[in-house]
Design an enzyme around this catalytic site. Structure first.
Site, mmCIF file in Angstrom:
data_model
loop_
_atom_site.group_PDB
_atom_site.id
_atom_site.type_symbol
_atom_site.label_atom_id
_atom_site.label_comp_id
_atom_site.label_asym_id
_atom_site.label_seq_id
_atom_site.Cartn_x
_atom_site.Cartn_y
_atom_site.Cartn_z
ATOM 1 N N GLY A 55 1.030 -1.332 0.025
ATOM 2 C CA GLY A 55 -0.025 0.136 -0.008
ATOM 3 C C GLY A 55 0.994 1.220 0.074
ATOM 4 N N GLN A 60 2.613 9.947 1.885
ATOM 5 C CA GLN A 60 4.081 9.196 2.160
ATOM 6 C C GLN A 60 4.991 9.769 0.805
ATOM 7 O OE1 GLN A 60 2.351 5.265 2.530
ATOM 8 N NE2 GLN A 60 4.384 5.072 3.472
ATOM 9 N N CYS A 100 6.113 -0.268 7.496
ATOM 10 C CA CYS A 100 5.679 0.804 6.816
ATOM 11 C C CYS A 100 7.011 1.361 5.896
ATOM 12 C CB CYS A 100 5.608 1.914 7.909
ATOM 13 S SG CYS A 100 4.997 3.563 7.098
ATOM 14 N N LEU A 101 6.833 1.637 4.651
ATOM 15 C CA LEU A 101 7.688 2.254 3.580
ATOM 16 C C LEU A 101 8.167 3.463 4.282
ATOM 17 C CD1 LEU A 101 5.993 1.361 0.206
ATOM 18 C CD2 LEU A 101 7.494 -0.061 1.522
ATOM 19 N N HIS A 142 -4.211 1.402 7.698
ATOM 20 C CA HIS A 142 -2.703 1.799 7.627
ATOM 21 C C HIS A 142 -2.941 2.935 6.740
ATOM 22 C CE1 HIS A 142 1.476 0.766 8.094
ATOM 23 N NE2 HIS A 142 1.558 1.843 7.002
ATOM 24 N N GLU A 143 -3.346 2.869 5.542
ATOM 25 C CA GLU A 143 -3.143 3.708 4.791
ATOM 26 C C GLU A 143 -4.338 5.166 5.019
ATOM 27 O OE1 GLU A 143 -0.745 3.424 2.884
ATOM 28 O OE2 GLU A 143 -0.517 1.553 2.990
ATOM 29 N N HIS A 146 -2.505 7.094 7.323
ATOM 30 C CA HIS A 146 -1.416 8.027 6.742
ATOM 31 C C HIS A 146 -2.107 9.416 6.220
ATOM 32 C CE1 HIS A 146 2.452 6.079 6.585
ATOM 33 N NE2 HIS A 146 1.924 4.901 6.049
HETATM 34 O O1 K1U Z 1 1.780 2.362 3.775
HETATM 35 C C1 K1U Z 1 2.802 1.622 3.826
HETATM 36 O O2 K1U Z 1 3.985 2.182 4.530
HETATM 37 C C2 K1U Z 1 2.956 0.288 3.271
HETATM 38 C C3 K1U Z 1 3.114 -0.630 4.098
HETATM 39 C C4 K1U Z 1 1.491 -1.192 4.254
HETATM 40 C C5 K1U Z 1 1.121 -2.104 5.336
HETATM 41 C C6 K1U Z 1 2.011 -3.158 5.621
HETATM 42 C C7 K1U Z 1 1.712 -4.272 6.415
HETATM 43 C C8 K1U Z 1 0.526 -3.875 7.191
HETATM 44 C C9 K1U Z 1 -0.482 -2.883 6.806
HETATM 45 C C10 K1U Z 1 0.276 -1.943 5.832
HETATM 46 C C11 K1U Z 1 3.782 -2.033 3.411
HETATM 47 O O3 K1U Z 1 3.456 -2.408 2.432
HETATM 48 S S1 K1U Z 1 5.262 -2.364 4.541
HETATM 49 C C12 K1U Z 1 5.963 -3.642 3.432
HETATM 50 C C13 K1U Z 1 5.217 -4.869 3.411
HETATM 51 O O4 K1U Z 1 5.080 -5.245 2.336
HETATM 52 C C14 K1U Z 1 4.809 -5.736 4.533
HETATM 53 C C15 K1U Z 1 5.242 -5.671 5.777
HETATM 54 C C16 K1U Z 1 4.635 -6.306 6.727
HETATM 55 C C17 K1U Z 1 3.763 -7.276 6.650
HETATM 56 C C18 K1U Z 1 3.129 -7.408 5.397
HETATM 57 C C19 K1U Z 1 3.576 -6.475 4.229
HETATM 58 ZN ZN ZN Z 2 2.980 3.251 6.133
#
Ligand code: K1U
Ligand code: ZN
Length: 173
Positions: A55, A60, A100-101, A142-143, A146
């Site tokens: 996401g 971001q 989170c990225l 989560h998004e 943000h």
């Molecule tokens: O919004 C962001 O920073 C993207 C984030 C979204 C997210 C990941 C995990 C749970 C909820 C929302 C990411 O994509 S982080 C990288 C990722 O692919 C990931 C990390 C942990 C679990 C699953 C995926």
């Molecule tokens: Zn995030």
């Protein structure tokens, strides 16, 4: 090639990194549905795929309008673009590992609803209603956080957050 340029190419749009204060800006409602908006959403998707995320929110990438993009599919072939999303929590509270990225390398459990109703607009402005569950529901929450300037670490205890922030200060970029 200078490091900054290499990163920009790899991710299409530069992703703001915590503790950048711009991650705390509350995004505005989208009012104009035009080519520029569609182009921004496409760039956000490309950035998300390049960064291997599931996401990405406008906030971001320093775009402070209420746009999020998501793809939780295994084949990375089911993109979702949501504009002006609003959510209603309708499920049970579950604990899930999040990342989170904007805070690379940090993962922790966050409690969220495992089922939500979403009202939003598509990229052309048409109305959109959907029910989401599991990882998709968690990612949308989560998004949407943000877009309100909230990071997943804000849901952790202040002790955990302090430790994470201290660790990040020590870690070279
Ligand atoms: O919004 C962001 O920073 C993207 C984030 C979204 C997210 C990941 C995990 C749970 C909820 C929302 C990411 O994509 S982080 C990288 C990722 O692919 C990931 C990390 C942990 C679990 C699953 C995926
Ligand atoms: Zn995030």
């Amino acid at each position: 090639m200078p490091q900054g340029i290499a990163n920009q190419k790899m991710h299409h749009l530069p992703i703001l990194q915590h503790p950048d204060r711009r991650l705390r800006i509350k995004a505005s409602l989208v009012e104009h549905f035009d080519e520029k908006l569609a182009d921004q959403a496409e760039k956000m998707l490309a950035t998300m795929y390049d960064a291997k995320g599931i996401g990405l929110a406008g906030t971001q990438v320093d775009f402070h309008q209420r746009v999020i993009v998501i793809d939780v599919s295994e084949n990375r072939d089911s993109p979702i673009k949501l504009v002006n999303p609003e959510i209603e929590l309708i499920g049970e509270t579950v604990s899930n590992e999040e990342g989170c990225l904007s805070i690379p390398g940090v993962y922790d459990s966050v409690k969220r609803s495992d089922r939500i109703n979403v009202s939003a607009q598509a990229i052309d402005g048409s109305a959109l209603e959907m029910e989401a569950e599991g990882l998709l529901a968690i990612c949308i929450q989560h998004e949407c956080d943000h877009l309100d300037g909230i990071l997943f670490i804000d849901h952790l205890s202040s002790l955990k957050r302090k430790r994470i922030n201290e660790q990040l200060k020590k870690t070279p970029e």
